[in-house]
Design an enzyme around this catalytic site. Structure first.
Site, PDB file in Angstrom:
ATOM      1  N   GLY A 110       3.982   8.308  -4.208  1.00 52.64           N
ATOM      2  CA  GLY A 110       4.425   7.039  -4.759  1.00 52.64           C
ATOM      3  C   GLY A 110       5.593   6.432  -4.031  1.00 52.64           C
ATOM      4  N   ASP A 160      -3.370   3.365   5.857  1.00 56.90           N
ATOM      5  CA  ASP A 160      -2.579   4.591   5.907  1.00 56.90           C
ATOM      6  C   ASP A 160      -3.267   5.684   6.717  1.00 56.90           C
ATOM      7  OD1 ASP A 160      -0.965   3.171   4.227  1.00 56.90           O
ATOM      8  OD2 ASP A 160      -1.456   4.312   2.421  1.00 56.90           O
TER       9      ASP A 160
END
Length: 342
Positions: A110, A160
């Site tokens: 996160g 990513d």
């Protein structure tokens, strides 16, 4: 034999969110990012117990299972179990070997640095080394994407995985049918150094659930909300503008694109900004920042600030006073790598 691997985390500079379906499928997405010297790590070794051991080092959690019991249920070891099952069942012909798998990251989940996807890339890279699988950067990134987004059904985009596999400064293009083009940029040394000196990476201390933000963005696109769709198109074009600013060494332009991109990003979902982020932004601008943005989906995690390097000390001092953590960060040109021991 022991195999280790590492994959670099990334800073999303521009275009983040345009790599997420359905926008990327319908309109094509452009993203500009760079990898940094913070990593996700994986280690694989034979398990002497005949079972499969999953060690989530960051969570201080260990799960030991019979190979036939491994599943993809939620939990600290979910990413490791997902990679194990995909490789074993689809690349090893259903053979589930007893292994000891350990993993950890330099950034918390996160964080907004792509830590979960980078971890999957590190794990895939380690498995490829351990079993002698001939996988290039595109194959590793796509495999990691398939595991995380399709097998595990975790919401998110594609940037990513490709950033972690390739490394360095990259302008990425995302299209329907999982078609991805990675364009590595040759950044002059003085531009590289000046940008490093100008960026401040700050951890708010608050991790966030990116899936909720990404789900809202995707829902807004599916429902045809014009404000969100227009903002996504601006983000896409700002990735092109940032690429040009970097190649030319126009860092004033870089700062203006970064700031306008952040304003557009906030229009794609309601929870990207919040009072904490707004206050940090005001504090930063009062102490020398020229641009700011949240790295990743938003809502918390890491924030990036751009400043004149001469103002860096003043900005860092003010941000530390707000209670977060400054991360000393440098860019890295290298993507995921692996090596054998013994």
């Amino acid at each position: 034999m022991i195999v280790r691997s590492r994959a670099p985390l990334r800073l999303g500079l521009a275009g983040g969110g345009t790599d997420v379906s359905p926008f990327s499928d319908q309109h094509g997405g452009f993203v500009m990012n760079v990898t940094i010297d913070k990593f996700a790590y994986a280690t694989i070794a034979p398990s002497p117990s005949g079972k499969v051991e999953f060690h989530a080092m960051d969570a201080d959690s260990v799960q030991v299972l019979d190979p036939a019991e491994v599943d993809i249920s939620p939990g600290p070891q979910q990413l490791m179990r997902g990679v194990y099952l995909h490789v074993a069942d689809r690349l090893l012909g259903g053979r589930r070997p007893p292994l000891r798998i350990r993993a950890h990251s330099d950034a918390p989940p996160g964080s907004g640095l792509g830590s979960s996807s980078t971890m999957v890339v590190a794990l895939v890279t380690a498995f490829a080394e351990f079993f002698g699988l001939a996988l290039g950067e595109y194959e590793i990134a796509q495999l990691a994407y398939d595991i995380e987004r399709k097998d595990l059904q975790l919401a998110g985009g594609k940037q990513d995985q490709y950033a972690a596999a390739f490394g360095g400064f990259n302008f990425m293009e995302f299209y329907a049918g999982d078609r991805v083009i990675v364009n590595p940029l040759r950044i002059k040394e003085w531009i590289w150094n000046e940008l490093e000196a100008s960026l401040v990476l700050y951890f708010t201390g608050v991790s966030r659930a990116s899936a909720k933000i990404i789900d809202e963005q995707s829902r807004n696109i599916r429902e045809g909300r014009s404000d969100s769709l227009d903002a996504m198109h601006r983000l896409k074009q700002e990735a092109v503008q940032m690429k040009e600013a970097l190649l030319r060494g126009d860092l004033s332009r870089f700062a203006s694109v970064m700031q306008s991109g952040w304003q557009a990003k906030k229009q794609t979902a309601s929870s990207i900004a919040n009072p904490m982020i707004d206050e940090l932004e005001k504090l930063a601008f009062a102490n020398g920042a020229l641009a700011t943005k949240v790295s990743g989906a938003g809502g918390g995690g890491f924030m990036m600030f751009f400043c004149d390097p001469a103002e860096r000390v003043r900005l860092v001092r003010a941000l530390r006073g707000a209670g977060g953590t400054i991360y000393d960060t440098h860019f890295t040109p290298h993507g995921a790598s692996s090596w054998k021991i013994g």
